[in-house]
Design an enzyme around this catalytic site. Structure first.
Site, PDB file in Angstrom:
ATOM      1  CG  ASP A 136      -0.381  -6.922   3.623  1.00 48.06           C
ATOM      2  OD1 ASP A 136      -1.456  -7.460   3.945  1.00 48.06           O
ATOM      3  OD2 ASP A 136      -0.059  -6.701   2.434  1.00 48.06           O
ATOM      4  CG  HIS A 137      -0.341 -11.149   2.586  1.00 45.29           C
ATOM      5  ND1 HIS A 137      -1.200 -12.214   2.397  1.00 45.29           N
ATOM      6  CD2 HIS A 137      -0.837 -10.127   1.856  1.00 45.29           C
ATOM      7  CE1 HIS A 137      -2.171 -11.851   1.574  1.00 45.29           C
ATOM      8  NE2 HIS A 137      -1.978 -10.591   1.238  1.00 45.29           N
TER       9      HIS A 137
ATOM     10  CD  GLU B 183      -6.333 -13.470   2.030  1.00 46.66           C
ATOM     11  OE1 GLU B 183      -6.564 -13.551   0.811  1.00 46.66           O
ATOM     12  OE2 GLU B 183      -5.283 -12.999   2.489  1.00 46.66           O
TER      13      GLU B 183
ATOM     14  N   GLY C  95      -0.818  -7.895  -7.409  1.00 44.79           N
ATOM     15  CA  GLY C  95       0.225  -7.514  -8.345  1.00 44.79           C
ATOM     16  C   GLY C  95      -0.266  -7.098  -9.701  1.00 44.79           C
TER      17      GLY C  95
ATOM     18  CG  HIS D 125      -5.495  -8.354   0.966  1.00 45.34           C
ATOM     19  ND1 HIS D 125      -4.410  -8.993   1.516  1.00 45.34           N
ATOM     20  CD2 HIS D 125      -6.180  -7.851   2.013  1.00 45.34           C
ATOM     21  CE1 HIS D 125      -4.427  -8.876   2.823  1.00 45.34           C
ATOM     22  NE2 HIS D 125      -5.517  -8.195   3.155  1.00 45.34           N
TER      23      HIS D 125
ATOM     24  CB  ALA E 206      -8.306  -3.340  -4.135  1.00 50.22           C
ATOM     25  CB  SER E 207      -3.332  -1.565  -7.143  1.00 49.13           C
ATOM     26  OG  SER E 207      -2.603  -1.338  -5.952  1.00 49.13           O
TER      27      SER E 207
ATOM     28  CG  ASN F 268      -4.325  -4.395   1.950  1.00 49.30           C
ATOM     29  OD1 ASN F 268      -4.988  -3.821   2.805  1.00 49.30           O
ATOM     30  ND2 ASN F 268      -3.633  -5.490   2.206  1.00 49.30           N
TER      31      ASN F 268
ATOM     32  CB  THR G 191       0.233  -3.088  -7.713  1.00 46.16           C
ATOM     33  OG1 THR G 191       0.268  -4.383  -7.112  1.00 46.16           O
ATOM     34  CG2 THR G 191       0.736  -3.187  -9.141  1.00 46.16           C
TER      35      THR G 191
END
Length: 312
Positions: A81-82, A133, A180, A210, A212-213, A254, A257
């Protein structure tokens, strides 16, 4: 069974979403694989550059390989990731990863295309999927720190040109999420108008969210009650928005967090309530148990329970 990420997306598109879980320690790997086998739910296990530097790539990969032996009936992909180019090349050469992400979203679109194509030239011959992305998310994740005023929504007019130019396998877009817990400041929600335009430009193409917590405010309050200092205004993406986004081609979500908040809350509360204790294994066991509950809730929300048989 380890598979390419793009293989997971083919069956999921428009019906359910594949959870992509960032891991950095064995407790998270154990909890993830045990939950997925119990629920027969396909997933993606992700390592970030920061996690790879913290625990060493070989250590992380051996956590994953051991979990796959302990829980042999899981269907999963292994993803960077990233990743920066150095991490991605190392991951490709390891022959353990089935997908990688190149984040060149801070560059101009032409430079982004150039860097993405270079990664794809290395990855595709080895049947490794590539996530790119387009658009920049605000917030904090590991070594990333993007101010809100510098965040850019993905321009739907660019997506078709970008995908055709790069031949990437999935596309992470900026449509109202943030990285975050620390940069959420109320949240404006997902831009479904942008998601709809992107889907019209890229029919049946896998879209990734991304940042999306959910950010459970009860967890934030309990962390703060145990000595933490997180913002009480933190706000993530609602479950209703996530479920609605699936119909717009969001195939990968994803999640990082929420797992971290759970870890911080459990360890802070444990050593507050048992101030004579020093054994980290006790809260570690509690973390694995509660992580299974959290992941079961996430998997249920994403609709991927019992879907592993589709890939066997």
């Amino acid at each position: 069974m380890k598979v390419p990420a793009k293989f997971l997306f083919e069956k999921a598109y428009g019906k359910f979403c594949i959870p992509a879980i960032n891991i950095s320690n064995p407790e998270q790997v154990h909890g993830l694989f045990s939950t997925a086998q119990k629920l027969q739910a396909p997933f993606i296990v992700q390592t970030t550059p920061a996690a790879r530097e913290y625990a060493h790539p070989k250590m992380l990969l051996n956590y994953i390989k051991a979990a796959a032996e302990i829980y042999p009936n899981v269907v999963y992909a292994v993803h960077v990731d990233h990743g920066f180019e150095s991490h991605i090349v190392d991951a490709i050469n390891s022959n353990e990863y089935t997908s990688v992400m190149i984040d060149a979203s801070h560059d101009s679109i032409e430079k982004n295309i150039e860097r993405t194509k270079a990664v794809i030239a290395l990855a595709h011959p080895k049947n490794i999927s590539v996530e790119a992305e387009l658009g920049v998310l605000s917030g904090v994740e590991d070594d990333l720190n993007i101010k809100e005023e510098n965040a850019l929504y993905t321009n739907p007019s660019d997506v078709e040109y970008f995908v055709k130019s790069t031949n990437c396998d999935s596309l992470a877009v900026a449509v109202g999420t943030s990285h975050g817990a620390y940069k959420f400041s109320g949240g404006k929600g997902l831009r479904f108008d942008l998601l709809e335009e992107i889907q019209n430009k890229l029919p049946r193409f896998p879209i990734v969210l991304h940042g999306a917590s959910a950010i459970d405010l009860d967890e934030v309050k309990r962390i703060n009650a145990a000595g933490g200092g997180l913002s009480n205004n933190a706000k993530g993406v609602s479950e209703e928005e996530v479920k609605r986004a699936i119909a717009y081609g969001v195939c990968k979500l994803n999640i990082a967090t929420d797992l971290r908040l759970l870890w911080v809350r459990i360890f802070r509360e444990f050593f507050r309530d048992y101030n004579g204790e020093w054994d980290h294994l006790k809260p570690g066991k509690q973390y694995m148990q509660e992580l299974e509950n959290l992941l079961e809730h996430k998997f249920t929300m994403l609709g991927n329970l019992g879907k592993s048989h589709l890939y066997k």
